[in-house]
Structure formats: structure tokens, C-alpha cells
Design an enzyme around this catalytic site. Sequence first.
Site, PDB file in Angstrom:
ATOM      1  N   HIS A 215      21.010  -7.928  24.025  1.00 18.37           N
ATOM      2  CA  HIS A 215      20.415  -7.952  22.684  1.00 18.37           C
ATOM      3  C   HIS A 215      18.952  -8.319  22.891  1.00 18.37           C
ATOM      4  O   HIS A 215      18.563  -9.479  22.869  1.00 18.37           O
ATOM      5  CB  HIS A 215      21.106  -8.987  21.804  1.00 18.37           C
ATOM      6  CG  HIS A 215      20.402  -9.244  20.500  1.00 18.37           C
ATOM      7  ND1 HIS A 215      20.118  -8.249  19.595  1.00 18.37           N
ATOM      8  CD2 HIS A 215      19.909 -10.390  19.956  1.00 18.37           C
ATOM      9  CE1 HIS A 215      19.493  -8.765  18.552  1.00 18.37           C
ATOM     10  NE2 HIS A 215      19.350 -10.063  18.753  1.00 18.37           N
TER      11      HIS A 215
ATOM     12  N   ASN B 145      19.457 -17.061  19.970  1.00 17.25           N
ATOM     13  CA  ASN B 145      18.843 -16.237  21.012  1.00 17.25           C
ATOM     14  C   ASN B 145      18.241 -17.062  22.143  1.00 17.25           C
ATOM     15  O   ASN B 145      17.822 -18.189  21.916  1.00 17.25           O
ATOM     16  CB  ASN B 145      17.760 -15.347  20.387  1.00 17.25           C
ATOM     17  CG  ASN B 145      18.356 -14.152  19.678  1.00 17.25           C
ATOM     18  OD1 ASN B 145      19.217 -13.475  20.228  1.00 17.25           O
ATOM     19  ND2 ASN B 145      17.903 -13.896  18.462  1.00 17.25           N
TER      20      ASN B 145
ATOM     21  N   VAL C  71      25.251 -17.126  18.167  1.00 18.48           N
ATOM     22  CA  VAL C  71      24.306 -16.243  17.486  1.00 18.48           C
ATOM     23  C   VAL C  71      22.872 -16.520  17.937  1.00 18.48           C
ATOM     24  O   VAL C  71      22.018 -15.636  17.920  1.00 18.48           O
ATOM     25  CB  VAL C  71      24.420 -16.404  15.953  1.00 18.48           C
ATOM     26  CG1 VAL C  71      23.512 -15.425  15.220  1.00 18.48           C
ATOM     27  CG2 VAL C  71      25.870 -16.237  15.496  1.00 18.48           C
TER      28      VAL C  71
ATOM     29  N   GLY D 298      19.020 -23.701  17.255  1.00 19.78           N
ATOM     30  CA  GLY D 298      18.120 -23.403  18.358  1.00 19.78           C
ATOM     31  C   GLY D 298      16.726 -23.083  17.873  1.00 19.78           C
ATOM     32  O   GLY D 298      16.457 -23.046  16.669  1.00 19.78           O
TER      33      GLY D 298
END
EC number: 1.1.1.27
Length: 317
Positions: free
Chosen positions: A178, A123, A121, A82
Site C-alpha cells: 500500500h 501507515n 490501518v 500513529g
Amino acid sequence: MIREKTNKISIIGAGFVGSTTAFALMQDGLASEIVIVDINKDKAHAEAMDLAQGAAFVKSVDIKSGDYADTKDSDIVIITAGVGPKPGETRLDIINKNLKIFQSIVPEVVKYSPNSILLVVSNPVDILTYITYKLSGFPKERVIGSGTVLDTSRLKYMLSEHFDIDARNVHTYIIGEHGDSEITAWSLTNIAGANVEEYCKTVCANCDGSFKKELPEKVKNAAYEIINSKGYTNYAVALAVTRIVEAILRDENAILTVSSLFEGQYGIDNVYLAMPTIVDRSGARQILDVPISNEEKENLIKSAEILKGHIANSELD
């Protein structure tokens, strides 16, 4: 001869986080096979080669690069691919960029490893984990986000520095997103069996409690500070991911603040958030409905609403 069960882990994304995660997994001896996949095949090949040439120093492991077909029958697929936030951007600024990437990744992963556990994982992790859950059609237990496992570690480290004790003896949790709306669960924070406020009063001279305002902000800004200086984060997050993988493969029933699907807990529904969760071989087995303060609960609900709003405004069908 009795053969020990093998564990196959595939990592989608050979960037800083993906390659460092492969290194951490290799050092811990958690997998017998690690496959690295990236749109940049030369990069994936080089990372796998670099790691494989250290095989003489670790437990036996087959590390290679490949395409999605090579990930077939993985036990765990870790998605780190990403676009990361640039200096000045937040994790939420990059939703639609990464949504498009995930729309190409998840169906391929599901095709070749329909019984795997998916560990997200990339974001913004809570939103992308929800997107992965929707795209995969997997049971909620088998779609997990790295959540605030890293944030919780950051807070433990900062509290250990503040009180001059070992970080492993600090018990605390960051819950919720998060990101910027994350919540420090002070009601669940203790040292040597005492609530952190009581510990502070008993052990520390001139304890004014200012750390309760200062440290949560430092935790929130830690990644941005690192990104502004070196452009990315990789080491601590790789260790956090490795800890989650360890809990799964060793069927630990460990309590970790992974991002899990809420289904009515604290009055929150249909969103992925971080909360103390039992993690075992099945994945995220159970969110613990632990007692938190009214203020923490209100902020948790606000965090959920923020994420739901961003999902609603995203390009997810």
C-alpha cells in the site's frame, strides 16, 4: 429468549481515521459495542460522546471511550493510532515513529483480547502489520492489514469514471505494497466479463490505452493530493475498513486485497503484502495464488524486497 450474538469492536486511535471508522461501523450496525481508546483521553471521550448522541438514528450500539482494560474480549481490534505522513513525506518515512507507538499498543491489546483479530490501518500498513504479527504472537490469520482495499476502490472509481459505468461493475485489484511500489494487476482487470483492454477496444471510440499508464499514477498519488489539500484522509479509508470488518463478522468468504503474510506464494516469504485473499470469521483465511503476468509478478517481488529492506533497517528487534 434467544439472544443474538454480540460483536465487540475496539478502535485504538481517535484521530480522523479512527473516529470516522467508528462512525461508519455505527451506521452499518456491525457492532453491539464500540470502544475508542486514545492517548488523548479527552479526545476519545468527546468522539464517543458525539457518536453516542446519535444512537436514536441507528441500530442499538453501546459506544464509549476507555482504556485498554475496557477493550477486554474484543472480537476485532482496529489499530489506527500513529503518526501520519506530513506533506512531502511518504508512508515509509514514518516507520520508526510508529514502531515505537505500536510497541506500547500491541502488548496491551493482546493482554485483554487474546482471541481477537487485529486489523492494522496505520501507515506504513504492510510493515506495521508485520510488526504487529511479530509483537502479538498471534496466528497469521488473525493479524490483517487494510492493505490495498482502498487503493483497489480508488482504481475502480477511476475506471468507472473513465468508461462511464458503475464502479461496482469494475473488477480489478491493486496488489503489493500500500504505497509507491504497488502494482495494478491489469491481467486481473475486467468489465462485463471482458479483459479491460478488450472492453476498451469494443466499447470505446478512439481507445488508445493511455489510461493504463495514467490511472495507476493517479491512484498512487490520490492520498498525497488529499493530504496536501486538507491534511489527512479519512472517509474512504473508513469505508474500506468497515468493508473488511463486515467480511469478518458476517463470515463472508469475501475476496479482498488485505495485507496478509506471504509464505512462499509467488516465491515471496515472510513479509506482509496485499493480494486477493479470502476473508472470513477466522480472519485472512487464504491468499489466492491467482495467475498474474510475468511483469506483475516481478514487480510484486520487487515490492516485497522494498518492504523487507525497510523492516531490516527499522528499529524492530
